[in-house]
Design a protein around this motif. Structure first.
Motif, mmCIF file in Angstrom:
data_model
loop_
_atom_site.group_PDB
_atom_site.id
_atom_site.type_symbol
_atom_site.label_atom_id
_atom_site.label_comp_id
_atom_site.label_asym_id
_atom_site.label_seq_id
_atom_site.Cartn_x
_atom_site.Cartn_y
_atom_site.Cartn_z
ATOM 1 N N UNK A 5 0.838 -1.199 0.000
ATOM 2 C CA UNK A 5 0.000 0.000 0.000
ATOM 3 C C UNK A 5 0.873 1.250 0.000
ATOM 4 N N UNK A 6 0.571 2.138 -0.900
ATOM 5 C CA UNK A 6 1.345 3.383 -0.972
ATOM 6 C C UNK A 6 0.962 4.303 0.182
ATOM 7 N N UNK A 7 1.926 4.978 0.793
ATOM 8 C CA UNK A 7 1.569 5.961 1.817
ATOM 9 C C UNK A 7 0.800 7.119 1.178
ATOM 10 N N UNK A 56 5.776 12.321 -6.682
ATOM 11 C CA UNK A 56 4.947 11.304 -6.027
ATOM 12 C C UNK A 56 4.913 10.018 -6.848
ATOM 13 N N UNK A 57 4.833 10.162 -8.159
ATOM 14 C CA UNK A 57 4.794 8.992 -9.038
ATOM 15 C C UNK A 57 6.113 8.236 -8.980
ATOM 16 N N UNK A 58 7.216 8.972 -8.997
ATOM 17 C CA UNK A 58 8.527 8.315 -8.994
ATOM 18 C C UNK A 58 8.847 7.696 -7.644
ATOM 19 N N UNK A 59 8.389 8.331 -6.574
ATOM 20 C CA UNK A 59 8.723 7.841 -5.227
ATOM 21 C C UNK A 59 7.634 6.945 -4.641
ATOM 22 N N UNK A 60 6.622 6.671 -5.441
ATOM 23 C CA UNK A 60 5.594 5.687 -5.075
ATOM 24 C C UNK A 60 4.810 6.071 -3.823
ATOM 25 N N UNK A 99 8.476 11.593 4.101
ATOM 26 C CA UNK A 99 7.910 12.406 3.027
ATOM 27 C C UNK A 99 8.946 13.395 2.512
ATOM 28 N N UNK A 100 9.678 14.020 3.425
ATOM 29 C CA UNK A 100 10.693 14.992 3.032
ATOM 30 C C UNK A 100 11.830 14.315 2.267
ATOM 31 N N UNK A 101 12.237 13.141 2.743
ATOM 32 C CA UNK A 101 13.310 12.402 2.068
ATOM 33 C C UNK A 101 12.872 11.973 0.672
ATOM 34 N N UNK A 102 11.623 11.537 0.543
ATOM 35 C CA UNK A 102 11.100 11.144 -0.766
ATOM 36 C C UNK A 102 11.038 12.344 -1.713
ATOM 37 N N UNK A 103 10.624 13.502 -1.172
ATOM 38 C CA UNK A 103 10.578 14.709 -2.010
ATOM 39 C C UNK A 103 11.980 15.045 -2.508
ATOM 40 N N UNK A 104 12.948 15.038 -1.602
ATOM 41 C CA UNK A 104 14.326 15.387 -1.982
ATOM 42 C C UNK A 104 14.895 14.416 -3.015
#
Length: 482
Positions: A29-31, A65-69, A227-232
């Motif tokens: 499940x995606x966050x 968001x798409x790339x980091x799932x 979330x911040x790490x995924x954004x970066x």
């Protein structure tokens, strides 16, 4: 025994298998995050012709968001409300052309800075103002919560101008165009985009932004590290392969009509209605749901407060008076912000915007209802109570069977008036991001800059609904008096 053992073994295996499947489902499940934005801030955040949120910020976020799932739910609201929602824990992140400042670093953790901007200032297209010195004694329009506010206030004393504040860019620009204010300060690329697409302003520093700085994606300080790490990580990816540059060029290099479809024939009242009928209907539906739900619950709550207000017990009467006094005395917007932004920090849990809005209406409208319900009961002739008691009825039965039915008939006109007030008060809840009719109008105006026509349409819709509600209420009144 062996059969029982087999059954037990099968049950254990089945249970473990089910647990494994469940865990895999949860792992897959995606966050999902709640992200706030100010959707009246083109070219960074706005709605396109299909009422989808777009712009530099939104396309960056969608691509990452798409790339980091991960997935997210977007909550558009005023800039101040958007940032406060994150700082109070109501939302997980904010992307809204937010400048990174030392003050904000104390409240937010920022991701990799994603756009370098600066402050610009603009005046009416045919204005005689040539420099900041000419602003002495004039009024400057500012958008709340922006870096333009900080800069304007820092030089206000030096140049001797007054300030006025707005929550959305279009109203702010029109205040200058209509000469109610004589200048505005804001993010330079945002002002330039507005001018390029027909806003009748003149940018005074087109090539030299003041106090150049960076925009950042923010989360509550110490929270949402993943979330911040995924954004970066996602941002580094889109920078490396050139996607970021394509996104910026796409919005800064094209006219607004490319995204909004604002051709001249679409700017008539009929054209606006045709292009935005779905948005208007959705906004109206949200308004109706809020109104009906609030009317029902506020009426129940108000009647209870009114009954408490005529109780034989002094303590109960005092409690009713205190509740009515408190919630009638609080401005509706203050109460909405307190419940939606302030209260979650105290109780440690999120309150959905719709729930917060509904609670706000019920507490406020219920207090007014309680006041006139109490007055209605007091208006029933005292002899009615005495007659009921002389017949052997208890105080409670006398109230229930004699006083309340007569009092409610007296109150019908007041209920009708309160229903109409409730409908109009739903518009204030746009401040906390509820996409009702007023917020819908704001989003459409930010896209097509047709403030007069859009607000005329919204006004007519409100009048039609209020008229229908009044007819229904009058019918009910006649039936109750028959």
């Amino acid at each position: 025994m062996k059969k029982t053992g087999k059954i037990l073994l099968i049950a254990i295996i089945a249970t473990l298998t089910l647990i494994g499947v469940t865990n895999n489902v949860h792992a897959a499940t995606k966050p999902n995050y709640i992200i706030t934005t100010d959707a009246t801030y083109p070219p960074f955040d706005f709605q396109d012709k299909n009422n989808q949120y777009t712009g530099i910020d939104q396309e960056i976020l969608k691509t990452i968001a798409k790339r980091q799932n991960f997935t997210y739910t977007l909550k558009p609201m005023s800039f101040n409300a958007a940032t406060q929602s994150v700082s109070s824990g109501q939302a997980d992140g904010v992307i809204a052309g937010m400048s990174i400042t030392d003050e904000r670093k104390a409240v937010f953790d920022f991701g990799t800075p994603y756009y370098r901007s600066g402050i610009g200032w603009a005046v009416k297209k045919d204005s005689n103002i040539k420099s900041l010195k000419d602003l002495k004694g004039k009024t400057v329009a500012l958008k709340t919560g922006t870096s333009g506010v900080d800069y304007a206030l820092s030089i206000q004393k030096k140049y001797g101008f007054k300030v006025t504040y707005f929550n959305d860019s279009d109203t702010l620009y029109n205040d200058v165009i209509n000469d109610n204010a004589q200048a505005t300060f804001g993010d330079l690329p945002v002002i330039q985009y507005a001018v390029k697409n027909g806003t009748q302003l003149k940018v005074m520093n087109p090539k030299s932004p003041i106090q150049a700085g960076w925009y950042g994606f923010g989360v509550q300080k110490g929270k949402n590290a993943k979330l911040l790490a995924d954004f970066n990580k996602g941002f580094a990816s889109i920078k490396e392969d050139g996607t970021y540059d394509k996104i910026v060029a796409k919005y800064l290099g094209a006219s607004a009509a490319t995204f909004t479809g604002n051709k001249k024939d679409n700017n008539s009242v009929v054209g606006i209605l045709k292009a935005n009928n779905g948005a208007f209907l959705n906004g109206l539906w949200q308004t109706i749901i809020l109104t009906v739900s609030a009317i029902v619950l506020a009426s129940i709550w108000g009647i209870l407060l009114g009954i408490m207000g005529v109780s034989q017990n002094a303590g109960i009467r005092g409690l009713s008076t205190t509740i009515i006094y408190t919630f009638r005395g609080l401005p509706l917007m203050v109460l909405a912000f307190f419940i939606y932004i302030g209260l979650p920090g105290v109780i440690g849990m999120k309150i959905p915007a719709f729930t917060a809005g509904l609670i706000t209406l019920v507490l406020n409208e219920g207090a007014y209802t309680g006041a006139f319900v109490r007055g209605g009961f007091d208006a029933v002739d005292r002899g009615q109570m005495e007659a009921a008691r002389s017949l052997g009825l208890t105080y409670g039965k006398s109230m229930r069977k004699v006083i309340v039915p007569q009092g409610l008939k007296i109150m019908v006109p007041s209920f009708i008036n309160q229903f109409i007030i409730t409908l109009k008060d739903t518009s204030i809840l746009s401040a906390i991001g509820i996409l009702e009719l007023t917020q819908t109008g704001s989003l459409i105006v930010s896209r097509n800059s047709q403030g007069f026509r859009v607000w005329a349409i919204v006004a007519v819709i409100y009048l039609i609904v209020i008229t229908l509600l009044t007819w229904l209420s009058n019918w009910v009144e006649k039936r109750t008096r028959a």
